[in-house]
Design a protein around this motif. Structure first.
Motif, PDB file in Angstrom:
ATOM      1  N   UNK A 188       0.681  -1.058   0.106  1.00 33.80           N
ATOM      2  CA  UNK A 188      -0.010   0.089   0.194  1.00 33.80           C
ATOM      3  C   UNK A 188       0.937   1.151   0.020  1.00 33.80           C
ATOM      4  N   UNK A 189       2.011   1.112   0.775  1.00 32.06           N
ATOM      5  CA  UNK A 189       2.934   2.472   0.812  1.00 32.06           C
ATOM      6  C   UNK A 189       3.424   2.646  -0.517  1.00 32.06           C
ATOM      7  N   UNK A 190       3.969   1.758  -1.342  1.00 28.92           N
ATOM      8  CA  UNK A 190       4.544   1.720  -2.670  1.00 28.92           C
ATOM      9  C   UNK A 190       3.363   2.265  -3.687  1.00 28.92           C
ATOM     10  N   UNK A 191       2.135   1.828  -3.363  1.00 23.53           N
ATOM     11  CA  UNK A 191       1.114   2.242  -4.387  1.00 23.53           C
ATOM     12  C   UNK A 191       0.781   3.847  -4.271  1.00 23.53           C
ATOM     13  N   UNK A 192       0.964   4.486  -2.949  1.00 19.76           N
ATOM     14  CA  UNK A 192       0.859   5.835  -2.712  1.00 19.76           C
ATOM     15  C   UNK A 192       2.279   6.512  -3.350  1.00 19.76           C
ATOM     16  N   UNK A 193       3.236   5.899  -3.178  1.00 11.48           N
ATOM     17  CA  UNK A 193       4.291   6.705  -3.744  1.00 11.48           C
ATOM     18  C   UNK A 193       4.109   6.678  -5.292  1.00 11.48           C
ATOM     19  N   UNK A 198       4.605  11.760  -1.018  1.00 15.42           N
ATOM     20  CA  UNK A 198       6.227  11.388  -0.625  1.00 15.42           C
ATOM     21  C   UNK A 198       5.919  10.674   0.911  1.00 15.42           C
ATOM     22  N   UNK A 199       6.687   9.673   1.331  1.00 15.61           N
ATOM     23  CA  UNK A 199       6.555   8.993   2.423  1.00 15.61           C
ATOM     24  C   UNK A 199       7.975   9.089   2.943  1.00 15.61           C
ATOM     25  N   UNK A 200       7.736   9.309   4.433  1.00 14.40           N
ATOM     26  CA  UNK A 200       8.967   9.186   5.304  1.00 14.40           C
ATOM     27  C   UNK A 200       8.640   7.905   6.263  1.00 14.40           C
ATOM     28  N   UNK A 201       9.681   7.133   6.377  1.00 17.13           N
ATOM     29  CA  UNK A 201       9.507   6.015   7.273  1.00 17.13           C
ATOM     30  C   UNK A 201      10.413   5.913   8.217  1.00 17.13           C
ATOM     31  N   UNK A 202      10.073   5.800   9.576  1.00 23.97           N
ATOM     32  CA  UNK A 202      11.284   5.585  10.611  1.00 23.97           C
ATOM     33  C   UNK A 202      11.274   4.123  10.726  1.00 23.97           C
ATOM     34  N   UNK A 203      12.439   3.521  10.776  1.00 26.26           N
ATOM     35  CA  UNK A 203      12.627   2.276  11.511  1.00 26.26           C
ATOM     36  C   UNK A 203      13.991   2.005  12.049  1.00 26.26           C
ATOM     37  N   UNK A 204      14.183   0.858  12.828  1.00 22.37           N
ATOM     38  CA  UNK A 204      15.505   0.437  13.189  1.00 22.37           C
ATOM     39  C   UNK A 204      15.810  -0.996  12.650  1.00 22.37           C
ATOM     40  N   UNK A 205      14.945  -1.317  11.891  1.00 25.87           N
ATOM     41  CA  UNK A 205      15.189  -2.750  11.342  1.00 25.87           C
ATOM     42  C   UNK A 205      15.589  -2.600  10.001  1.00 25.87           C
ATOM     43  N   UNK A 206      16.804  -3.607   9.562  1.00 23.76           N
ATOM     44  CA  UNK A 206      17.535  -3.511   8.350  1.00 23.76           C
ATOM     45  C   UNK A 206      16.827  -3.897   7.416  1.00 23.76           C
ATOM     46  N   UNK A 207      15.863  -4.916   7.563  1.00 24.85           N
ATOM     47  CA  UNK A 207      15.181  -5.400   6.567  1.00 24.85           C
ATOM     48  C   UNK A 207      14.171  -4.473   5.913  1.00 24.85           C
ATOM     49  N   UNK A 208      13.560  -3.712   7.034  1.00 29.56           N
ATOM     50  CA  UNK A 208      12.459  -2.705   6.765  1.00 29.56           C
ATOM     51  C   UNK A 208      13.289  -1.616   5.534  1.00 29.56           C
ATOM     52  N   UNK A 209      14.553  -1.294   6.164  1.00 29.00           N
ATOM     53  CA  UNK A 209      15.120  -0.020   5.518  1.00 29.00           C
ATOM     54  C   UNK A 209      15.357  -0.212   4.098  1.00 29.00           C
TER      55      UNK A 209
END
Length: 340
Positions: A188-193, A198-209
């Motif tokens: 869903x996030x990529x569909x919006x992009x 524009x999407x800002x995503x905070x994470x501490x997970x490498x696979x998510x990044x």
């Protein structure tokens, strides 16, 4: 025939020396950054790196101690009120009304974002569209409190986008949800992009990044690296190796403390090694690693080249390697980072 001159779009977000201080602690330290339309831009770092504080300043919920920010053409903090109708914000913790139903939460959000004053058919169309887009139609009457973690995240995202924002800010959006729900959320996030959000995503997970178009690594309030995940990993080409043998734990112990080794990580039956910076010949260093392991009794161990990963990048950047991107500045001030 001369090709028409393409004028680049201005950045959606421009940060100039953005700083936030709490007492004696510097949470965000003089950040310069640019983010462009349609990017999924990730902020990666451990807890306390300054990611959430930075995001709160970008959405106008917190004033900087120094520096300035331009978001969607508006100057912050002065024009924060005008910005709020054009952005969506999804916090890490579930913050909707637990006693209201799914549909009631969406209806309330529509009122908050002034959709209630528009044509009622348009308002209801938005609500029905959100229920359909996020798979919530069959749960419209359920209380939010009774939803599982994944469904709560879907509802939070539906509420954050009910007013069709130009900028969506998500603070660790997939924390606590299962892999299947995570995949659906990222779809869903990529569909919006793709639609220009524009999407800002905070994470501490490498696979998510690794899913982000571009990435800003933070540590102790500072930027330590900026770029696409693939370009960041490519900067460490030739410096990562996998060690395989019958005793991976013994291999870790044998190499710990070696100055030629920047980091050692056991990944199942393999040991992943990142060589320290400025090694004159990685192949020679790899041969020395194999020799050292054999001298320690690990004779059946192999050392083979491996692709660097984002954890390697973060380790290298945290140890002071210059992995930041920059563009030449003609103004004499630091050039913003993060441009395409």
């Amino acid at each position: 025939m001369t090709a028409p001159l393409r004028i680049p779009e201005p950045p959606v977000i421009s940060l100039f020396g953005l700083t936030r201080v709490f007492g004696t602690r510097v949470a965000v330290d003089r950040l310069h950054l640019e983010v462009y339309r349609g990017q999924v831009f990730g902020f990666l770092g451990p807890n306390g790196a300054g990611k959430s504080t930075l995001m709160r300043m970008i959405v106008g919920a917190m004033s900087p101690s120094a520096g300035r920010a331009t978001v969607l053409g508006l100057e912050l903090p002065g024009q924060a009120e005008l910005l709020r109708e054009r952005i969506g914000y999804m916090p890490q913790a579930f913050s909707l009304y637990a006693e209201l139903s799914v549909e009631e939460n969406l209806s309330f959000a529509a009122e908050i974002f002034s959709l209630g004053g528009r044509d009622r058919q348009e308002r209801q169309r938005r609500i029905e569209g959100a229920l359909t887009d996020y798979g919530l139609a069959e749960r419209r009457g359920e209380r939010a409190a009774g939803l599982s973690g994944g469904w709560k995240q879907r509802l939070s995202l539906a509420v954050a986008t009910i007013h069709q924002p130009q900028l969506l800010v998500l603070d660790e959006p997939t924390a606590g949800i299962d892999p299947e729900q995570r995949r659906l959320l990222w779809d869903q996030l990529f569909d919006m992009a793709a639609q220009g959000v524009t999407l800002l995503v905070s994470t501490h997970a490498m696979d998510e990044a690794a899913r982000c178009h571009r990435l800003c690594m933070m540590r102790r309030g500072k930027i330590v690296a900026v770029g696409s995940p693939s370009s960041l990993c490519a900067r460490l080409a030739g410096r990562a190796f996998d060690i395989r043998g019958s005793s991976p734990g013994d291999a870790v112990q044998a190499l710990r403390g070696w100055p030629e080794v920047a980091s050692i990580t056991q990944l199942g039956e393999a040991v992943h090694v990142l060589l320290a910076a400025e090694q004159p010949a990685p192949e020679r260093t790899a041969a020395l690693l194999a020799f050292h392991l054999a001298a320690g009794g690990l004779t059946s161990t192999s050392v083979t080249p491996a692709p660097a990963n984002l954890e390697d990048v973060f380790v290298a950047a945290s140890q002071g390697e210059g992995l930041q991107e920059s563009r030449p500045s003609t103004s004499g001030s630091p050039a913003p980072l993060g441009s395409p």
